[in-house]
Write an enzyme that holds these catalytic residues in place. Structure first.
Site, PDB file in Angstrom:
ATOM      1  N   ASN A   1     126.059 -13.097  96.339  1.00  0.00           N
ATOM      2  CA  ASN A   1     125.116 -13.957  97.069  1.00  0.00           C
ATOM      3  C   ASN A   1     125.449 -13.974  98.555  1.00  0.00           C
ATOM      4  OD1 ASN A   1     127.406 -15.535  97.023  1.00  0.00           O
ATOM      5  ND2 ASN A   1     126.303 -17.450  96.739  1.00  0.00           N
TER       6      ASN A   1
ATOM      7  N   GLY B   1     121.283 -29.330  91.402  1.00  0.00           N
ATOM      8  CA  GLY B   1     122.221 -28.348  91.951  1.00  0.00           C
ATOM      9  C   GLY B   1     122.365 -28.384  93.462  1.00  0.00           C
TER      10      GLY B   1
ATOM     11  N   LYS C   1     120.267 -10.173  94.261  1.00  0.00           N
ATOM     12  CA  LYS C   1     121.716 -10.387  94.116  1.00  0.00           C
ATOM     13  C   LYS C   1     122.454  -9.212  93.476  1.00  0.00           C
ATOM     14  CE  LYS C   1     121.878 -15.421  94.109  1.00  0.00           C
ATOM     15  NZ  LYS C   1     122.317 -16.623  93.384  1.00  0.00           N
TER      16      LYS C   1
HETATM   17  P1  NAP Z   1     116.859 -15.540  86.334  1.00  0.00           P
HETATM   18  O1  NAP Z   1     117.905 -14.502  86.496  1.00  0.00           O
HETATM   19  O2  NAP Z   1     115.432 -15.184  86.524  1.00  0.00           O
HETATM   20  O3  NAP Z   1     117.059 -16.154  84.852  1.00  0.00           O
HETATM   21  C1  NAP Z   1     116.140 -17.072  84.334  1.00  0.00           C
HETATM   22  C2  NAP Z   1     116.645 -17.658  83.031  1.00  0.00           C
HETATM   23  O4  NAP Z   1     115.771 -18.726  82.652  1.00  0.00           O
HETATM   24  C3  NAP Z   1     116.664 -16.671  81.859  1.00  0.00           C
HETATM   25  O5  NAP Z   1     117.767 -16.950  81.046  1.00  0.00           O
HETATM   26  C4  NAP Z   1     115.345 -17.005  81.134  1.00  0.00           C
HETATM   27  O6  NAP Z   1     115.359 -16.716  79.762  1.00  0.00           O
HETATM   28  C5  NAP Z   1     115.294 -18.501  81.319  1.00  0.00           C
HETATM   29  N1  NAP Z   1     113.941 -19.059  81.202  1.00  0.00           N
HETATM   30  C6  NAP Z   1     112.896 -18.837  82.041  1.00  0.00           C
HETATM   31  N2  NAP Z   1     111.812 -19.524  81.626  1.00  0.00           N
HETATM   32  C7  NAP Z   1     112.188 -20.191  80.495  1.00  0.00           C
HETATM   33  C8  NAP Z   1     111.499 -21.056  79.597  1.00  0.00           C
HETATM   34  N3  NAP Z   1     110.204 -21.370  79.766  1.00  0.00           N
HETATM   35  N4  NAP Z   1     112.182 -21.583  78.544  1.00  0.00           N
HETATM   36  C9  NAP Z   1     113.492 -21.265  78.364  1.00  0.00           C
HETATM   37  N5  NAP Z   1     114.195 -20.435  79.176  1.00  0.00           N
HETATM   38  C10 NAP Z   1     113.549 -19.897  80.234  1.00  0.00           C
HETATM   39  O7  NAP Z   1     117.098 -16.777  87.337  1.00  0.00           O
HETATM   40  P2  NAP Z   1     118.519 -17.231  87.951  1.00  0.00           P
HETATM   41  O8  NAP Z   1     118.822 -16.471  89.176  1.00  0.00           O
HETATM   42  O9  NAP Z   1     119.508 -17.230  86.842  1.00  0.00           O
HETATM   43  O10 NAP Z   1     118.189 -18.732  88.439  1.00  0.00           O
HETATM   44  C11 NAP Z   1     118.090 -19.782  87.497  1.00  0.00           C
HETATM   45  C12 NAP Z   1     118.013 -21.134  88.197  1.00  0.00           C
HETATM   46  O11 NAP Z   1     119.237 -21.409  88.893  1.00  0.00           O
HETATM   47  C13 NAP Z   1     116.894 -21.254  89.248  1.00  0.00           C
HETATM   48  O12 NAP Z   1     116.282 -22.521  89.083  1.00  0.00           O
HETATM   49  C14 NAP Z   1     117.652 -21.204  90.563  1.00  0.00           C
HETATM   50  O13 NAP Z   1     116.982 -21.926  91.575  1.00  0.00           O
HETATM   51  C15 NAP Z   1     118.952 -21.889  90.190  1.00  0.00           C
HETATM   52  N6  NAP Z   1     120.092 -21.549  91.082  1.00  0.00           N
HETATM   53  C16 NAP Z   1     120.659 -22.547  91.819  1.00  0.00           C
HETATM   54  C17 NAP Z   1     121.743 -22.269  92.638  1.00  0.00           C
HETATM   55  C18 NAP Z   1     122.365 -23.380  93.453  1.00  0.00           C
HETATM   56  O14 NAP Z   1     123.162 -23.088  94.369  1.00  0.00           O
HETATM   57  N7  NAP Z   1     122.113 -24.632  93.139  1.00  0.00           N
HETATM   58  C19 NAP Z   1     122.257 -20.961  92.734  1.00  0.00           C
HETATM   59  C20 NAP Z   1     121.661 -19.961  91.945  1.00  0.00           C
HETATM   60  C21 NAP Z   1     120.570 -20.263  91.127  1.00  0.00           C
HETATM   61  P3  NAP Z   1     114.941 -15.260  79.197  1.00  0.00           P
HETATM   62  O15 NAP Z   1     116.155 -14.400  79.323  1.00  0.00           O
HETATM   63  O16 NAP Z   1     114.536 -15.512  77.793  1.00  0.00           O
HETATM   64  O17 NAP Z   1     113.788 -14.770  80.049  1.00  0.00           O
END
Ligand code: NAP
Length: 278
Positions: free
Chosen positions: A85, A247, A64
């Site tokens: 996106n 979501g 992204k």
């Molecule tokens: P990302 O950039 O990889 O960010 C992951 C986040 O999760 C970071 O803040 C990370 O914290 C935290 N995290 C990971 N493991 C953790 C744990 N064990 N305990 C606490 N915090 C934890 O991922 P993203 O792109 O933001 O996506 C996040 C979620 O949103 C995914 O599940 C994705 O499928 C969903 N999503 C859904 C939509 C939709 O349209 N519904 C759209 C976009 C994303 P740290 O910074 O400490 O590593």
């Protein structure tokens, strides 16, 4: 019309089915590819796809941010999110946009009937998804917005970055960032708790939130979508949240907004919202 969704992993993506449903509503003939693309292969993929008549592409993890480099123009929404996106072709130019925030707000305000105005909101996580949705949340005038992330510094950096970009003038928003420690989390109660961490991608895993966090919570919303309630949703319900949602609605609504950008057609999302694709 040629479309695609790209990322890695990509096998789980429901975008082809969602966009096929939209296209069927207008008897539009579409071809929708699902391609595994990495940051290393992104530039060539984008060039080849649009040279080959591609009209629009949905972009997911981990592309992204990098994808912004391959567009001729970047929308305000994508600039605020520092990510896109979707990339699409208009008048021979490639435009990058971010429809995630739009999709979330549409799902919250129209589908789930939760107005954000004057509400206290907690966002768990400070990754790409949080970046994409926070500008749209701020636009809807909550009274308080708190970002809490496992890596505390990342939450603080995200807040500072957004404060430099989002117009906060005239808004009486209290904006805070911190870690996941109980004292920071429990210093307020929240109308809406949004899980934007990726924890739900690991079935059954919990962040380990204090139960009292959900006292008075009207909605606990997990950005992740799944057929079963995620551990976050189950924990929130057990701890007293009035309502939970995954979501799926956001995914469908961001897809509908992408489809509109690509085709100028506004699809009806109601059938997909009622019946998620397994
Ligand atoms: P990302 O950039 O990889 O960010 C992951 C986040 O999760 C970071 O803040 C990370 O914290 C935290 N995290 C990971 N493991 C953790 C744990 N064990 N305990 C606490 N915090 C934890 O991922 P993203 O792109 O933001 O996506 C996040 C979620 O949103 C995914 O599940 C994705 O499928 C969903 N999503 C859904 C939509 C939709 O349209 N519904 C759209 C976009 C994303 P740290 O910074 O400490 O590593």
């Amino acid at each position: 019309m040629k479309f695609a969704v790209i990322g890695k992993p990509i096998g789980h993506s429901k975008s082809p089915e969602i966009h096929q449903d939209f296209a069927n509503q207008f008897d539009a003939k579409i071809e929708f590819r699902k391609d595994e693309v990495t940051p290393e292969t992104l530039e060539t993929w984008v060039a080849d796809f649009f040279k080959d008549g591609g009209k629009g592409v949905s972009i997911t993890l981990p592309l992204k941010e990098a994808a912004l480099n391959y567009a001729d123009e970047i929308s305000d929404r994508a600039r605020l999110a520092s990510a896109c996106n979707v990339i699409y072709k208009k008048d021979e130019r490639l435009l990058a946009d971010c429809t995630d925030g739009f999709g979330l707000i549409k799902d919250l305000e129209e589908n789930l009937k939760i107005s954000l105005k004057d509400k206290k909101i907690l966002i768990l996580g400070a990754g790409g998804a949080a970046r994409g949705i926070i500008p749209s949340i701020i636009e809807n005038n909550p009274s308080k917005l708190k970002i809490a992330n496992r890596t505390e510094n990342k939450a603080r950096r995200l807040k500072e970055d957004l404060e430099g970009k989002v117009d906060l003038k005239g808004k009486s928003l209290i904006f805070e960032a911190g870690g996941l420690a109980d004292d920071f989390l429990l210093a307020d109660s929240y109308d809406l708790v949004i899980n934007s961490t990726s924890i739900s991608t690991q079935a059954g895993e919990s962040i380990g939130l204090p139960k009292a966090l959900f006292t008075g919570t009207k909605l606990a919303y997990d950005l992740f979508y799944s057929a079963k309630k995620t551990a976050f949703m189950q924990d929130a319900l057990a701890a007293g949240a009035e309502k939970v949602s995954d979501g799926w609605g956001m995914l469908v609504e961001q897809g509908a907004e992408s489809f509109r950008l690509w085709t100028n057609l506004i699809p009806d999302t109601s059938r997909l919202l009622e019946k998620p694709i397994d």
